[in-house]
Design a protein around this motif. Structure first.
Motif, PDB file in Angstrom:
ATOM      1  N   ASN A 165     -34.443  33.817  29.443  1.00  7.91           N
ATOM      2  CA  ASN A 165     -35.316  34.992  29.525  1.00  7.91           C
ATOM      3  C   ASN A 165     -35.185  35.961  29.267  1.00  7.91           C
ATOM      4  O   ASN A 165     -34.593  35.721  28.169  1.00  7.91           O
ATOM      5  N   GLY A 166     -36.687  36.609  29.189  1.00  7.61           N
ATOM      6  CA  GLY A 166     -36.402  38.122  28.078  1.00  7.61           C
ATOM      7  C   GLY A 166     -35.325  39.279  27.955  1.00  7.61           C
ATOM      8  O   GLY A 166     -35.029  38.508  29.185  1.00  7.61           O
ATOM      9  N   TYR A 167     -34.894  39.714  27.584  1.00  4.53           N
ATOM     10  CA  TYR A 167     -34.434  41.213  28.232  1.00  4.53           C
ATOM     11  C   TYR A 167     -34.598  42.160  28.105  1.00  4.53           C
ATOM     12  O   TYR A 167     -34.831  43.008  26.703  1.00  4.53           O
ATOM     13  N   GLY A 168     -34.630  43.193  28.765  1.00  8.12           N
ATOM     14  CA  GLY A 168     -34.710  44.684  28.434  1.00  8.12           C
ATOM     15  C   GLY A 168     -36.063  44.742  28.289  1.00  8.12           C
ATOM     16  O   GLY A 168     -36.910  44.166  28.994  1.00  8.12           O
ATOM     17  N   LYS A 169     -36.229  45.761  27.746  1.00  7.22           N
ATOM     18  CA  LYS A 169     -37.764  46.206  27.384  1.00  7.22           C
ATOM     19  C   LYS A 169     -39.453  45.130  27.206  1.00  7.22           C
ATOM     20  O   LYS A 169     -40.189  44.766  27.713  1.00  7.22           O
ATOM     21  N   GLU A 170     -38.688  43.977  26.132  1.00  4.32           N
ATOM     22  CA  GLU A 170     -39.354  42.532  26.282  1.00  4.32           C
ATOM     23  C   GLU A 170     -39.385  41.372  27.290  1.00  4.32           C
ATOM     24  O   GLU A 170     -39.109  40.267  26.855  1.00  4.32           O
ATOM     25  N   LYS A 171     -38.471  41.671  28.437  1.00  3.89           N
ATOM     26  CA  LYS A 171     -38.038  40.950  29.809  1.00  3.89           C
ATOM     27  C   LYS A 171     -38.916  39.752  29.871  1.00  3.89           C
ATOM     28  O   LYS A 171     -39.023  38.675  29.655  1.00  3.89           O
ATOM     29  N   ASP A 172     -40.204  40.963  30.100  1.00  4.38           N
ATOM     30  CA  ASP A 172     -41.860  39.439  30.370  1.00  4.38           C
ATOM     31  C   ASP A 172     -42.002  38.918  29.559  1.00  4.38           C
ATOM     32  O   ASP A 172     -43.213  37.819  29.459  1.00  4.38           O
ATOM     33  N   THR A 173     -42.329  39.265  27.981  1.00  2.00           N
ATOM     34  CA  THR A 173     -42.655  38.975  26.677  1.00  2.00           C
ATOM     35  C   THR A 173     -42.069  38.419  25.391  1.00  2.00           C
ATOM     36  O   THR A 173     -42.846  38.146  24.834  1.00  2.00           O
ATOM     37  N   SER A 174     -41.094  38.257  26.250  1.00  2.00           N
ATOM     38  CA  SER A 174     -40.073  36.876  25.012  1.00  2.00           C
ATOM     39  C   SER A 174     -39.523  36.184  26.179  1.00  2.00           C
ATOM     40  O   SER A 174     -39.200  36.054  27.517  1.00  2.00           O
ATOM     41  N   PHE A 175     -39.100  35.014  24.986  1.00  2.93           N
ATOM     42  CA  PHE A 175     -37.923  33.801  26.153  1.00  2.93           C
ATOM     43  C   PHE A 175     -37.192  34.114  24.402  1.00  2.93           C
ATOM     44  O   PHE A 175     -37.316  34.088  23.131  1.00  2.93           O
ATOM     45  N   ARG A 176     -35.930  33.585  24.124  1.00  2.00           N
ATOM     46  CA  ARG A 176     -34.751  33.246  23.984  1.00  2.00           C
ATOM     47  C   ARG A 176     -34.188  31.990  23.735  1.00  2.00           C
ATOM     48  O   ARG A 176     -34.035  31.259  24.829  1.00  2.00           O
ATOM     49  N   ILE A 177     -33.585  31.608  23.001  1.00  2.00           N
ATOM     50  CA  ILE A 177     -32.931  30.782  22.231  1.00  2.00           C
ATOM     51  C   ILE A 177     -31.486  31.032  21.482  1.00  2.00           C
ATOM     52  O   ILE A 177     -31.584  31.318  21.137  1.00  2.00           O
ATOM     53  N   ALA A 178     -30.465  30.694  22.436  1.00  2.00           N
ATOM     54  CA  ALA A 178     -29.074  30.342  22.230  1.00  2.00           C
ATOM     55  C   ALA A 178     -29.450  29.490  21.027  1.00  2.00           C
ATOM     56  O   ALA A 178     -29.341  28.599  21.359  1.00  2.00           O
ATOM     57  N   ASN A 179     -28.168  30.092  19.481  1.00  2.00           N
ATOM     58  CA  ASN A 179     -27.469  29.162  18.709  1.00  2.00           C
ATOM     59  C   ASN A 179     -26.418  28.938  19.034  1.00  2.00           C
ATOM     60  O   ASN A 179     -26.037  29.738  18.180  1.00  2.00           O
ATOM     61  N   PHE A 180     -26.211  28.946  19.782  1.00  2.00           N
ATOM     62  CA  PHE A 180     -24.541  28.543  19.785  1.00  2.00           C
ATOM     63  C   PHE A 180     -24.108  27.703  19.502  1.00  2.00           C
ATOM     64  O   PHE A 180     -24.317  25.985  19.887  1.00  2.00           O
ATOM     65  N   PRO A 181     -22.210  27.043  18.973  1.00  2.00           N
ATOM     66  CA  PRO A 181     -22.090  26.204  18.281  1.00  2.00           C
ATOM     67  C   PRO A 181     -22.195  24.888  19.674  1.00  2.00           C
ATOM     68  O   PRO A 181     -22.281  23.784  19.111  1.00  2.00           O
ATOM     69  N   ALA A 182     -21.994  24.854  20.652  1.00  2.00           N
ATOM     70  CA  ALA A 182     -22.191  23.904  22.110  1.00  2.00           C
ATOM     71  C   ALA A 182     -23.523  23.219  22.179  1.00  2.00           C
ATOM     72  O   ALA A 182     -23.106  22.072  22.181  1.00  2.00           O
ATOM     73  N   ILE A 183     -24.321  23.545  21.683  1.00  2.00           N
ATOM     74  CA  ILE A 183     -25.403  23.074  21.633  1.00  2.00           C
ATOM     75  C   ILE A 183     -25.353  21.987  20.725  1.00  2.00           C
ATOM     76  O   ILE A 183     -25.188  21.929  19.665  1.00  2.00           O
TER      77      ILE A 183
END
Ligand SMILES: O=C(O)C(=O)[C@H](O)COP(=O)(O)O
Ligand SMILES: N[C@@H](CCC(=O)O)C(=O)O
Length: 355
Positions: free
Chosen positions: A315-333
């Motif tokens: 989900n988006g977080y903070g100001k852009e909660k509803d107007t964004s999505f996030r993709i984790a680029n973490f090593p375990a993926i």
């Protein structure tokens, strides 16, 4: 379900096996002042320092969360005031939280696309300078040059929230004094623990402040960790798991290279497919959390369709909660999971064009 949530996030595939091994080893039933526990803690810290290339004279403590690190810094390191340099929700939250404890915070906000530069005049003597290395809420990062510069020009203690970057990219350890992260991000572990890494300068400042009023006072925590113990009964399972993951992962230079290559590839893929990146300035785009902006309705459609295909978008977080999505680029993926999400996003982009 494949999750790309930036925390809690996907744990390493091997964690299932490590959980079983932890149970079978008996260590999770061991008393935390026993030789068995102390040896495990000593080895874990040793391995972590080697894998993450932490300077020898920095100390490593395990605490409960990044939020607890905010509290420890506010209680044990602030002489009078702290300066919070931030551009997003987590940096701001750190300041608000600190203010409730110290009642003396100053702020120096900056813009989403701004390359952070140091304005020495805003920093007061003795002030702890608080900076978020990777702002999880909006997918921005602060450059290594900034840390080099601030270290060169200021004698202040510098504290850094590296919650969503530690163990994912190389950190310029020597250019700050307190680094912390919780393990549910780039460490690829279940939530419930944080890593706090402190420099000799930070310890000196803690000694000067002399605060020992709390169960988690930095000096009290340190006294215990010097004996490879903890002030309170620790998250032994969490320590066991981080020890296994630190043995498993390659050196941070290799992880850093892969994270940055993947980030570059993500950003070009998204732009190529017509997605609007939240951060326009390439120089400040995070390597570990990628934020995409769109209309509220479209974000909702994308998240729902992804879920139906077994993919969780952050989900988006903070100001852009509803107007964004996030993709984790973490090593375990892993690469297959990335390919699955890409295939989905490419298809959704095409669908929009055709509609
Ligand atoms: O990205 C972040 O930053 C966070 O999600 C939280 O601040 C993590 O803090 P804890 O839940 O570990 O206290
Ligand atoms: N720690 C965050 C969640 C992580 C995130 O969404 O970046 C929270 O308190 O909600």
């Amino acid at each position: 379900m494949i999750t790309f949530y930036p925390g809690p996030s996907k744990v390493y595939d091997e964690v299932g096996q490590y959980l079983q091994e932890a149970f079978e080893s008996g260590v999770i039933s061991a008393n935390h002042r026993s030789q068995e526990f102390m040896q495990m803690l000593e080895k874990t810290i040793h391995d972590l320092k080697i894998k993450l290339a932490v300077p020898d004279d920095y100390e490593v403590y395990f605490v409960s969360s990044a939020t607890e690190c905010w509290e420890i810094i506010a209680q044990s390191l602030i002489v009078e005031s702290s300066l919070h340099i931030y551009n997003g929700a987590f940096g701001e939250k750190w300041m608000d939280y600190t203010n409730k404890i110290s009642r003396n915070t100053a702020e120096s906000p900056f813009e989403l696309n701004e390359v952070l530069v140091l304005h020495e005049s805003v920093v007061r003597k003795n002030e702890v300078v608080c900076i978020t290395h990777n702002e999880t809420s909006n997918g921005t990062k602060v450059s290594d040059d900034f840390f080099a510069n601030i270290r060169k020009r200021l004698p202040n203690v510098i504290a850094v929230d590296a919650t969503s970057s530690m163990a994912g990219v190389i950190l310029p350890w020597e250019n700050a004094d307190v680094w912390y992260a919780s393990v549910q991000k780039c460490f690829g572990l279940p939530a419930g623990m944080a890593v706090m890494i402190v420099s000799p300068r930070a310890i000196q400042q803690a000694v000067m402040v002399g605060e020992r009023k709390h169960y988690n006072s930095l000096l009290f925590t340190r006294d215990n960790f010097l004996k490879f113990q903890t002030p309170y009964t620790p998250n032994t399972l969490g320590i066991y798991l981080i020890s296994k993951v630190m043995q498993q992962v390659p050196a941070i230079a290799e992880v850093d290279f892969r994270t940055k290559e993947r980030a570059k590839s993500w950003y070009s893929f998204l732009e190529h497919n017509g997605y609007q990146l939240m951060v326009e300035n390439e120089a400040v785009r995070s390597d570990t959390v990628i934020a995409v902006r769109d209309a509220k309705e479209r974000i909702a459609v994308l998240k729902k369709a992804a879920k139906q295909e077994g993919i969780i978008l952050g989900n988006g977080y903070g100001k852009e909660k509803d107007t964004s999505f996030r993709i984790a680029n973490f090593p375990a993926i892993n690469d297959n999971e990335i390919a699955t999400l890409r295939e989905f996003l490419a298809r959704m982009a095409l669908k929009t064009v055709n509609e």
